[in-house]
Design an enzyme around this catalytic site. Structure first.
Site, PDB file in Angstrom:
ATOM      1  N   LYS A  48       6.031   2.950   3.664  1.00 13.26           N
ATOM      2  CA  LYS A  48       6.145   3.909   2.565  1.00 13.26           C
ATOM      3  C   LYS A  48       7.564   3.848   2.013  1.00 13.26           C
ATOM      4  CE  LYS A  48       2.109   5.138   4.095  1.00 13.26           C
ATOM      5  NZ  LYS A  48       0.931   4.465   3.545  1.00 13.26           N
ATOM      6  N   ASP A  49       7.685   3.933   0.698  1.00  8.56           N
ATOM      7  CA  ASP A  49       9.009   3.746   0.145  1.00  8.56           C
ATOM      8  C   ASP A  49       9.884   4.963   0.318  1.00  8.56           C
ATOM      9  OD1 ASP A  49       7.430   5.060  -1.640  1.00  8.56           O
ATOM     10  OD2 ASP A  49       8.370   4.224  -3.416  1.00  8.56           O
ATOM     11  N   LYS A  50      11.146   4.770  -0.005  1.00 11.63           N
ATOM     12  CA  LYS A  50      12.175   5.740   0.339  1.00 11.63           C
ATOM     13  C   LYS A  50      12.186   6.954  -0.576  1.00 11.63           C
ATOM     14  CE  LYS A  50      17.163   6.239   0.827  1.00 11.63           C
ATOM     15  NZ  LYS A  50      18.470   5.575   0.851  1.00 11.63           N
ATOM     16  N   PRO A  68       5.002   3.769  -4.518  1.00 12.29           N
ATOM     17  CA  PRO A  68       4.545   3.864  -3.145  1.00 12.29           C
ATOM     18  C   PRO A  68       4.741   5.238  -2.549  1.00 12.29           C
ATOM     19  CG  PRO A  68       6.528   2.594  -3.358  1.00 12.29           C
ATOM     20  CD  PRO A  68       6.193   3.080  -4.694  1.00 12.29           C
ATOM     21  N   PRO A  69       4.345   5.421  -1.294  1.00 14.09           N
ATOM     22  CA  PRO A  69       4.391   6.676  -0.598  1.00 14.09           C
ATOM     23  C   PRO A  69       5.754   7.325  -0.588  1.00 14.09           C
ATOM     24  CG  PRO A  69       3.401   4.980   0.688  1.00 14.09           C
ATOM     25  CD  PRO A  69       3.909   4.360  -0.552  1.00 14.09           C
TER      26      PRO A  69
END
Length: 609
Positions: A272-274, A9-10
């Protein structure tokens, strides 16, 4: 890496690049329903002196604590097999490498519903968005504070003022003058709150830090005071959020704390992921661009800009997709293997599995919580979220979980948390307020998007599992009984119709009350899987409306657009390999490579294909 592996993910970004083991400290920033209608997507703070935040604030963004690394966290986490990711899209040899060795190796830019890639490239406040002053002779906000007062307020904002507050005497006392001072402090020094006090017959404006210990007695959960808002201005300020090594909800919690807002005042199109650098659009209700822009002075790991006013919030799923820049380090394999795998990715695509970020990074998978919600087993929901678990976690979370396991006392467990805005803190606060016999209401204190992520996680697990079974049974071709979308309706293909379609046309349903299922044996597999989990596929409505699942459709194979790649040699593992939006704003030069090997891939993934 084989071309099956979908980009995570982002992501989140940074400026200065240091040794990999130190990197987490390197950000010196001050239709028919589709799955998109659910949600899309997917820094450590420094020490108190560096960040200007007290210890409990500085701990909020840390990725690791007490020696717990990202790798340690994942030792007890899930594997791809655990979440139904079982099949490859091709059978070539492929190549291997390290994905996300540094969080800056994964950069995500949102693609909005107009098809434009979102970038942070302007942090100025547009001239036409600044507050109107009414009369030409009325003093501007910048004029009501002396330089000495600004210095004192700046020190207070960064916790350098040991007194914990700043008092400003109102010399020519009028309500208008006091209002102007209040407004000047709040707009120029986000995170500070003000009140009027009278001492010895004189009026003083007292500024204090919302997040500071002296402010704990002040009720911060109340709605902020109403400010003048021009009628011809859109009610929502849309802005671009650039973040590094911090997930979307953590970032919003930080913004809400400094702006003294509830987190649900913010809206966004996807989480959005970390472990990444990500750029996305956010909207907030009736907060000026000027107030947001001032946050850039004191935020770590975050930057905001590209401000506009609109009359609508953002909704989950409104984005078209995400553009990924992905670095895979230490690749093994010949140039031919790399070319073969990347060509397959470009021409065939990848199985559109939900990625690991959807299911959490701890030993308690989020889909298990979602399943418990759908089964209406609220005691299990609380137990899964709060119980101790193996693997590295922040020490205060470990202490909180241990206290809960020992006492089942929400107030005692809550006292172990310096940051009450984390998900565990919100649930404990709800249990403290409403009691353990009213868990549904207590659980409702968790922001809605977070609560829905649990049940979406369960849907995602079912989808992954059934897609693996479908590809095992039929491979990468359309067959009779498969589903395709025709306008706003899912249609079951006959054997003859299937010959006119490719695998890129085929969709599979996320379970719900408003979808149909394939008519071949994979459709019956949905019923069997849900039944084994104690759920009735014919009754996906929940007693709580929010948790009723209507279902959605998702394409089985995605072929990304704008795919390009290059194998690059370099000799310094500490240098930045991607030129980020923030570095461009700072006019820093693009990275220069020498020797060493990694592959740099760029591609766009669109949700509505």
């Amino acid at each position: 890496m084989s071309d099956l592996e979908t980009p995570p993910p982002p992501v989140q970004t940074g400026e200065k690049r240091v040794c990999p083991e130190d990197e987490e400290q390197d950000f010196p920033l001050k239709k028919p329903r589709t799955e998109a209608e659910h949600d899309n997507g997917a820094a450590p703070s420094r020490d108190e002196e560096a960040s200007g935040l007290p210890e409990e604030e500085a701990n909020e963004g840390e990725e690791e604590e007490d020696g717990g690394t990202f790798a340690d966290m994942m030792k007890h986490g899930l594997t791809e097999t655990d979440v139904g990711i079982l099949k490859f899209v091709s059978d070539h040899e492929g190549f291997s490498g390290i994905l996300k060795e540094r969080y800056s190796d994964f950069v995500v830019h949102e693609i909005n519903k107009q098809g434009k890639t979102v970038h942070l490239d302007d942090i100025s406040v547009p001239a036409d968005t600044e507050e109107v002053q009414g009369e030409d002779h009325q003093p501007k906000e910048d004029d009501v504070l002396t330089e000495e007062q600004k210095q004192q307020l700046g020190d207070l904002q960064l916790y350098k003022n040991k007194e914990g507050n700043v008092s400003i005497q109102v010399m020519d006392d009028t309500k208008e003058k006091r209002t102007l001072i209040h407004k000047a402090i709040k707009t120029q020094f986000p995170g500070l709150e003000t009140k009027t006090e009278e001492k010895d017959g004189c009026k003083f404006i007292v500024a204090y830090h919302v997040a500071g210990k002296k402010a704990l007695a002040v009720k911060t959960s109340a709605a902020p005071r109403k400010h003048f808002w021009p009628k011809n201005r859109g009610s929502y300020c849309h802005f671009v959020l650039y973040k590094e090594n911090k997930d979307t909800m953590d970032a919003i919690n930080v913004l809400s704390k400094f702006l003294r807002l509830r987190p649900n005042m913010f809206s966004y199109m996807g989480t959005k992921d970390k472990r990444a650098i990500t750029v996305q659009e956010i909207a907030v209700l009736k907060i000026t661009a000027e107030r947001l822009a001032h946050l850039n002075k004191c935020l770590l790991n975050l930057k905001v800009g590209n401000f506009t006013y609109k009359n609508h919030p953002l909704k989950l799923g409104e984005l078209q997709g995400n553009h990924f820049t992905v670095i895979i380090r230490n690749i093994s394999g010949s140039e031919e293997q790399v070319h073969q795998a990347m060509t397959s990715l470009k021409q065939t695509g990848f199985i559109n599995y939900y990625g690991m970020q959807r299911f959490g990074t701890t030993a308690v998978p989020t889909q298990h919580v979602g399943r418990a919600i759908l089964r209406n087993n609220w005691n299990e929901v609380v137990d899964l979220i709060l119980k101790p678990r193996p693997g590295a976690e922040k020490e205060y979370l470990v202490r909180c979980r241990e206290e809960w396991a020992k006492t089942q006392d929400p107030e005692a467990a809550l006292k172990k948390l310096p940051n009450k805005r984390c998900l565990e803190g919100q649930l404990l606060r709800g249990l403290s307020m409403y009691g353990k016999k009213n868990i549904v209401t207590a659980f409702g204190l968790i922001p809605r998007n977070n609560r829905l992520m649990y049940i979406h996680s369960y849907q995602s697990f079912v989808w992954n599992t059934m897609v693996s079974r479908r590809i095992e049974a039929f491979g990468l071709k359309a067959v009779g009984g498969d589903l395709v979308l025709r306008g706003t309706t899912a249609h079951v293909l006959s054997a003859e119709e299937a010959e006119q379609h490719s695998i890129h046309d085929i969709v599979m349903p996320l379970p719900g009350f408003d979808v149909i299922y394939p008519t071949h044996h994979i459709g019956e597999g949905y019923r069997e899987l849900l039944s084994a989990d104690g759920l009735d596929i014919d009754n996906m409505r929940h007693k709580v409306k929010d948790y009723s699942l209507s279902g959605a459709y998702r394409r089985v194979i995605i072929r990304p657009t704008d795919v390009s790649w290059e194998v690059i040699h370099y000799d310094d593992p500490r240098i930045s390999l991607v030129h980020t939006d923030f570095e461009k704003l700072e006019k820093k030069p693009a990275p220069v490579f020498n020797t060493g090997t990694f592959i740099l891939g760029r591609l766009a993934l669109y949700e509505h294909l």
